[in-house]
Motif scaffolding. Structure first.
Motif, PDB file in Angstrom:
ATOM      1  N   VAL A  39       0.808  -1.221   0.000  1.00 54.83           N
ATOM      2  CA  VAL A  39       0.000   0.000   0.000  1.00 54.83           C
ATOM      3  C   VAL A  39       0.843   1.272   0.000  1.00 54.83           C
ATOM      4  CG1 VAL A  39      -1.687   1.313   1.361  1.00 54.83           C
ATOM      5  CG2 VAL A  39      -1.921  -1.150   1.141  1.00 54.83           C
ATOM      6  N   TRP A  40       1.985   1.243   0.676  1.00 55.43           N
ATOM      7  CA  TRP A  40       2.779   2.453   0.903  1.00 55.43           C
ATOM      8  C   TRP A  40       4.232   2.143   0.559  1.00 55.43           C
ATOM      9  CZ3 TRP A  40       0.224   4.726   5.815  1.00 55.43           C
ATOM     10  CH2 TRP A  40       0.093   6.111   5.717  1.00 55.43           C
ATOM     11  N   SER A  41       4.458   1.589  -0.609  1.00 57.00           N
ATOM     12  CA  SER A  41       5.780   1.063  -0.956  1.00 57.00           C
ATOM     13  C   SER A  41       6.854   2.139  -1.072  1.00 57.00           C
ATOM     14  CB  SER A  41       5.706   0.269  -2.254  1.00 57.00           C
ATOM     15  OG  SER A  41       5.257   1.110  -3.310  1.00 57.00           O
ATOM     16  N   GLU A  42       6.449   3.400  -1.245  1.00 56.12           N
ATOM     17  CA  GLU A  42       7.444   4.456  -1.409  1.00 56.12           C
ATOM     18  C   GLU A  42       8.074   4.908  -0.094  1.00 56.12           C
ATOM     19  OE1 GLU A  42       3.574   6.813  -0.959  1.00 56.12           O
ATOM     20  OE2 GLU A  42       4.192   4.844  -1.664  1.00 56.12           O
ATOM     21  N   VAL A  43       7.578   4.423   1.031  1.00 56.88           N
ATOM     22  CA  VAL A  43       8.116   4.869   2.315  1.00 56.88           C
ATOM     23  C   VAL A  43       9.175   3.905   2.843  1.00 56.88           C
ATOM     24  CG1 VAL A  43       5.986   6.055   2.942  1.00 56.88           C
ATOM     25  CG2 VAL A  43       6.399   3.758   3.795  1.00 56.88           C
ATOM     26  N   VAL A 128      -7.913   1.004  16.002  1.00 59.93           N
ATOM     27  CA  VAL A 128      -7.991  -0.323  16.610  1.00 59.93           C
ATOM     28  C   VAL A 128      -7.207  -1.247  15.682  1.00 59.93           C
ATOM     29  CG1 VAL A 128      -9.491  -2.218  17.335  1.00 59.93           C
ATOM     30  CG2 VAL A 128     -10.215   0.164  17.686  1.00 59.93           C
ATOM     31  N   LYS A 129      -6.189  -1.905  16.240  1.00 61.20           N
ATOM     32  CA  LYS A 129      -5.254  -2.672  15.422  1.00 61.20           C
ATOM     33  C   LYS A 129      -5.945  -3.806  14.669  1.00 61.20           C
ATOM     34  CE  LYS A 129      -1.118  -3.599  17.183  1.00 61.20           C
ATOM     35  NZ  LYS A 129      -0.087  -3.953  18.186  1.00 61.20           N
ATOM     36  N   PRO A 130      -5.695  -3.851  13.372  1.00 58.63           N
ATOM     37  CA  PRO A 130      -6.200  -4.979  12.572  1.00 58.63           C
ATOM     38  C   PRO A 130      -5.584  -6.293  13.032  1.00 58.63           C
ATOM     39  CG  PRO A 130      -5.573  -3.133  11.186  1.00 58.63           C
ATOM     40  CD  PRO A 130      -5.049  -2.835  12.571  1.00 58.63           C
ATOM     41  N   GLY A 131      -6.267  -7.384  12.726  1.00 59.09           N
ATOM     42  CA  GLY A 131      -5.833  -8.692  13.196  1.00 59.09           C
ATOM     43  C   GLY A 131      -5.264  -9.615  12.143  1.00 59.09           C
ATOM     44  N   LEU A 137      -4.195  -4.243   5.241  1.00 58.08           N
ATOM     45  CA  LEU A 137      -4.304  -3.658   3.901  1.00 58.08           C
ATOM     46  C   LEU A 137      -5.538  -2.766   3.801  1.00 58.08           C
ATOM     47  CD1 LEU A 137      -3.337  -6.742   1.723  1.00 58.08           C
ATOM     48  CD2 LEU A 137      -2.126  -4.548   1.783  1.00 58.08           C
ATOM     49  N   ALA A 138      -6.671  -3.261   4.287  1.00 61.14           N
ATOM     50  CA  ALA A 138      -7.913  -2.490   4.243  1.00 61.14           C
ATOM     51  C   ALA A 138      -7.811  -1.225   5.091  1.00 61.14           C
ATOM     52  CB  ALA A 138      -9.079  -3.357   4.708  1.00 61.14           C
ATOM     53  N   CYS A 139      -7.047  -1.268   6.147  1.00 64.35           N
ATOM     54  CA  CYS A 139      -6.866  -0.121   7.043  1.00 64.35           C
ATOM     55  C   CYS A 139      -5.890   0.899   6.470  1.00 64.35           C
ATOM     56  CB  CYS A 139      -6.365  -0.647   8.388  1.00 64.35           C
ATOM     57  SG  CYS A 139      -5.914   0.638   9.534  1.00 64.35           S
ATOM     58  N   LEU A 140      -4.791   0.431   5.899  1.00 63.91           N
ATOM     59  CA  LEU A 140      -3.739   1.332   5.439  1.00 63.91           C
ATOM     60  C   LEU A 140      -4.107   2.108   4.176  1.00 63.91           C
ATOM     61  CD1 LEU A 140      -0.546  -0.787   6.138  1.00 63.91           C
ATOM     62  CD2 LEU A 140      -1.321   1.254   7.366  1.00 63.91           C
ATOM     63  N   ARG A 141      -4.950   1.542   3.338  1.00 68.36           N
ATOM     64  CA  ARG A 141      -5.324   2.263   2.103  1.00 68.36           C
ATOM     65  C   ARG A 141      -5.956   3.626   2.400  1.00 68.36           C
ATOM     66  NH1 ARG A 141      -6.422  -3.250   0.187  1.00 68.36           N
ATOM     67  NH2 ARG A 141      -4.808  -3.686  -1.360  1.00 68.36           N
TER      68      ARG A 141
END
Length: 160
Positions: A39-43, A128-131, A137-141
């Protein structure tokens, strides 16, 4: 004026900005890395697993401003919420630019009191941390869309 060798690290952080991940749990760290790669490959992810590691990094970054992360994802459970809240409070008491960095606090706890305390201490958002990797992935987008594409933060205005 900058010497050419001084400009290269600055260019590298513009091309590859940093996100500080404060996470002590190895499984969650693995999931975060896997999801971020998609999702955030540039970082460039920088990990700290304790408050003391965060403080050590902050001291190093004082003299290398181009290495300061653009965003912090910080687990509250270091190993308990009190430790996480202490870190959040300490980050907000630091001098600029550290005290202006967006801080997203994370926890497996979904209680109103934990969420309220985090905002009182200065978090920019509570997660709230994903499990699982797929939940990360759904959270970071949407996080990426907001913090990278939509929001303007003081640290991004330093001209780095």
């Amino acid at each position: 004026m900058f010497a050419s060798q001084d400009i290269e690290p600055i260019k590298s952080n513009i091309k590859r900005p940093r996100i500080l991940i404060v996470e002590q749990d190895e499984l969650h760290w693995t999931w975060i890395q896997q999801a971020m790669a998609e999702v955030w490959s540039e970082v460039l992810l920088v990990r700290a697993s304790t408050r003391s590691q965060v403080h050590k990094l902050a001291k190093e970054w004082v003299n290398t401003e181009w290495e300061i992360p653009k965003l912090i994802l910080a687990d509250l459970d270091l190993p308990d919420q009190q430790e996480g809240w202490r870190l959040l409070s300490e980050l907000r008491m630091m001098e600029e630019p550290f005290n202006q960095l967006p801080i997203i606090t994370m926890s497996q706890v979904d209680s109103l009191s934990a969420i309220s305390a985090s905002y009182r201490l200065g978090c920019s958002a509570y997660l709230v941390k994903p499990g699982s990797v797929s939940e990360w992935l759904a959270c970071l987008r949407p996080l990426r869309a907001y913090w990278w594409d939509l929001a303007t933060t003081p640290i991004l205005r330093l001209g780095l």
